[in-house]
Design a protein around this motif. Sequence first.
Motif, short mmCIF file in Angstrom:
data_model
loop_
_atom_site.label_atom_id
_atom_site.label_comp_id
_atom_site.label_asym_id
_atom_site.label_seq_id
_atom_site.Cartn_x
_atom_site.Cartn_y
_atom_site.Cartn_z
N UNK A 264 83.90 18.82 46.75
CA UNK A 264 84.07 20.19 47.24
C UNK A 264 83.99 21.20 46.09
N UNK A 265 84.35 20.75 44.88
CA UNK A 265 84.39 21.68 43.75
C UNK A 265 83.01 22.17 43.33
N UNK B 17 81.80 28.40 39.60
CA UNK B 17 82.24 28.37 38.20
C UNK B 17 81.25 27.72 37.25
N UNK C 155 78.17 29.67 48.59
CA UNK C 155 78.67 28.29 48.47
C UNK C 155 77.84 27.35 49.34
N UNK D 127 87.99 12.18 58.13
CA UNK D 127 89.29 12.76 57.80
C UNK D 127 89.74 13.82 58.80
N UNK D 128 88.85 14.18 59.73
CA UNK D 128 89.18 15.34 60.55
C UNK D 128 90.29 15.01 61.54
N UNK E 97 91.51 10.88 62.00
CA UNK E 97 92.06 10.34 60.76
C UNK E 97 92.63 8.93 60.95
N UNK F 292 90.07 6.78 58.73
CA UNK F 292 90.63 6.63 57.39
C UNK F 292 91.87 5.74 57.42
N UNK G 18 96.03 16.01 49.66
CA UNK G 18 95.04 17.07 49.46
C UNK G 18 94.90 17.88 50.74
N UNK H 39 92.38 20.34 52.25
CA UNK H 39 90.99 20.71 51.97
C UNK H 39 90.57 21.99 52.67
N UNK I 132 87.71 25.57 51.70
CA UNK I 132 86.92 26.25 50.69
C UNK I 132 87.39 27.69 50.52
N UNK J 205 89.29 23.57 43.03
CA UNK J 205 88.83 22.26 43.51
C UNK J 205 88.33 22.35 44.95
N UNK J 206 88.58 23.49 45.59
CA UNK J 206 88.37 23.64 47.02
C UNK J 206 89.23 22.66 47.83
N UNK J 207 90.26 22.18 47.19
CA UNK J 207 91.38 21.58 47.90
C UNK J 207 92.62 21.89 47.07
N UNK K 287 90.70 22.91 59.94
CA UNK K 287 91.19 21.54 59.88
C UNK K 287 91.26 21.19 58.40
N UNK L 51 92.10 18.54 56.88
CA UNK L 51 91.73 17.16 56.53
C UNK L 51 92.64 16.60 55.42
N UNK L 52 93.93 16.69 55.65
CA UNK L 52 94.90 16.15 54.68
C UNK L 52 94.68 14.67 54.50
N UNK L 53 94.78 14.21 53.27
CA UNK L 53 94.88 12.77 53.03
C UNK L 53 95.60 12.57 51.70
#
Lengths: 496, 502
Positions: free
Chosen positions: A323-324, A329, A346, A369-370, A374, A378, B92, B94, B96, B102-104, B293, B295-297
Amino acid sequence: MSLTHRNAAELGALMAAGEVSAVEVAQAHLDRVAEVDSRVHAFLHVAAESALEQARAVDARRAAGEKLGPLAGVPIAHKDVFTTRDMPTTAGSKILEGYRPPYDATVTTRLREAGLVILGKTNLDEFAMGSSTENSAYGPTRNPWDLDRVPGGSSGGSSAAVASYQAPLSTGTDTGGSIRQPAAVTGIVGMKPTYGGSSRYGLIAFASSLDTPGPFARTVLDAALLHEAFSGHDVMDTTSIHAEVPPVVEAARQADVAGLRVGVVREFGGEGYQPGVTARFQEAVELLESLGAKVTEVSCPSFTYALPAYYLIAPSECSSNLARFDGMRYGLRVADDGTRSAEEVMALTRAAGFGAEVKRRIMLGTYALSSGYYDAYYGSAQKVRTLIARDFEAAFHQVDVLISPTTPTTAFPIGERADDPMAMYLADLCTIPANLAGNAAISVPCGRADEDGLPVGLQIMAPVLGDDRCYRVGAAVEKAFEDRWGGPLLKEAPSL
Amino acid sequence: MTTTRSVMPFDEALERFEPVLGLETHVELGTESKMFCGCPTAFGAPPNTQVCPVCLALPGALPVANDQAIESTIRIGLALNCTIAEWCRFARKNYFYPDMPKNYQISQYDEPLCTDGHLDVEVDGRTVRVEIERVHLEEDTGKSTHVGGATGRIHGADYSIVDYNRAGIPLVEIVTRPIAGTDRLAPEVARAYVTELRELMRSLGVSDVRMEQGSLRCDVNVSLMPRGAAEWGTRTETKNVNSLRSVERAVRGEIERQAAVLADGGRIVQETRHFHEDTGATTSGRSKEEAQDYRYFPEPDLLPIAPAPEWVEELRARLPELPTARRRRLQAEWGVSDLDMAAMRNADAVDLVEATVAAGAPAADARKWWMGELARRANESGTALADLPIEPGQIARVVELVASGALTDKLARQVLEGLLAGEGSPDEIVEARGLRVVSDEGELIAIIDQVLAANTDAADKVRAGKVAAAGALVGGVMKASRGKADAARARELILQRLGVAG
């Protein structure tokens, strides 16, 4: 023998004895790179000037009477997924084209401290996602055994560099087999240390809970020397293990399997395995028995679910880790024409900067992960992971090491699996369990498949922090095979 | 702004509806270094000078958790009567956004470090128990400034600039359970809760809790239900309420707004609202119905936090005296009323008075100066009492000079003026301004004689037994001495010289 065809331990000894200088060794390898890499394309960046400078520094320290390590002055090719402050670092992606990090990865720092001479940065599947190096944004690397075939991946540039004598050593990272599979298909040695045994600081993350830096070399001893040089606890990586590096060099020198209990993983074999791979693996089993090892079959039932679990966990973590890369930057930024919002810039940057496989995995992971999925994806994958670790634990109550073919097939032709991700993913079938459980595992050459004459790898898996067992067994197998073959397997490769 | 404002007066709103509150408070910890890297955390440094590969999320960088921040969070949890988890993980979150490198965000999700606590607050002589649902540790984002555009927000801005100095500063989030039954005290309860929390943080020494600098930020949740209803209404969340007064105003404003909407047969939308300090009103922000959402993990780059129970007990044993207990003790020691104590708290004067007493002043005098002259000065200049350029030790010295008779109250006020103007210590100011009480009897008698000579009428009245007339003569002496005479002594001497027994 030319300097480029010597192994790292020999080069180290020659330099220590003053028979050859580090500058001569570096120059010989740079010449080799200039000679063959236009055909192999192992390197994304060759740092000739800085390599010679590092070599001169080693020579000067030696001349001043300093006591140097066994690899001081030995050239190395460094996977372009580790940050280097004096060289570009791209992770094989357009999104980092031209990016120069302001800091060195811990592995990079330790290579420098050991006096290793970094020749340059090697090609890889974009962000280490792939098994062929075809996913590099900078074009594929070719297998020195057959230039129309892949060198494995993701660390294909590093395996090809060592297999084509452009460097005696290289670094790799192994998330699902990215060191062992390329080592197997190029006929060299590749080791995935115990997870946390080597630092991830400055390793551009693919899947944090799986990524493991490790060595490539043409001999088991060389791999152990490199392993020892860059491994061990790092305060910058809290997942790195607080423990002494296992005695890998000693084990590689021991090379003895008498009385050792070796388990063959029942679940790996049969359908989907190339006959030549199965035949060479069977030969390796017999060889081990002839050396006095006790070989039995061991069942690890959960290993069957390793591949699907991996393809939920790794993409999930990568969807967050990547995601970074948003163009804000550093790295690529597109469409910033003053009319677009930050969000659009982005999105457009990521659309332009990431390749198809990276996007596929980001989407897989985002989905897994949504909310609402989840637990099913996951969550279940993490449970499978626990089961795989238990299978390993149970197996290691019965045996000292587990063995399997490293990968079901030999090197496949470039382009053959490019449009078939599932076929590509199967290349990591045997290597993934060790990543999910964090175990140590090595691949050593065990001959060539009859049908295509290409190298086959034997995978040796050991318990967490049992890395030395991989080297001990690997070195014994290497010695026995070399006696049989009259030298290393790589001698049989066509000269470039 | 062109929001149509329709509000129902507060009293009417409370007649028809019952409010339920919820508060989420973010406290920036005062650790030397950031949450996951070694960068310094000092406020006000030039933009992007306190950054490194980790807090800029450069490729390959990894977080390392700050042990001090974990310890502070556990201490906060203990002070709030929470259960401390024996094992928990970072997660995390997540999404943006350009100010999040880090976008999280590394935060905690379903495994917070502290759970199930409470904090008692006092409002109007009544104790309200606020239940704490969770206290967790996370990292702050960078600070965006959106330039141009009408709203000051990212949408519609010409461009935005980001300062990452704040990115990665440890942040503790304290979440209450829904607070029901506060009725018309709801705004005050909200304010009292934040006030109490702020004092708690101060006494623990974990944060400087300066709301104006954003080291304590509050999100206020409010919902209304018709009186007698069993089910709570839909809530809104008002973000970034950054002063105690604003907390109170935000709750009040949101009650008035929601009441008007509901009374009109409208529906409250679950949404984020923005508070405007200037008007006290809130405007609609992001609707939760289009909520992200996250998307925690579990954060794979960090090890779980597993505080040893013995260590937690050690931290509990070492907790300092907490604000409620301290206030009770001080109130008893100082012998002041509930009302006076509340006034001191509201003026943020308790610490100052305590320090002045510690420097040797009697409590009554210390309170008199801080709550009187100095509170007035602070109010006039719009500064916090604690930010006046004056030290408790200096006040103690002024009190001492008055007690010894060297200064009168009036002269003492001039000394304070000198202190505020930075003219030096109280003694230096007395010297430089020539403020010492006329203590030379000869000098004083000379002044008295002058005054008596100039006021023969008054002097005669006193001689005739009308002692009350002496007041005018004392006033004359004070005037002639430019306030430096000791009025009591002057009176004695006047009566003496006029042959009247004192």
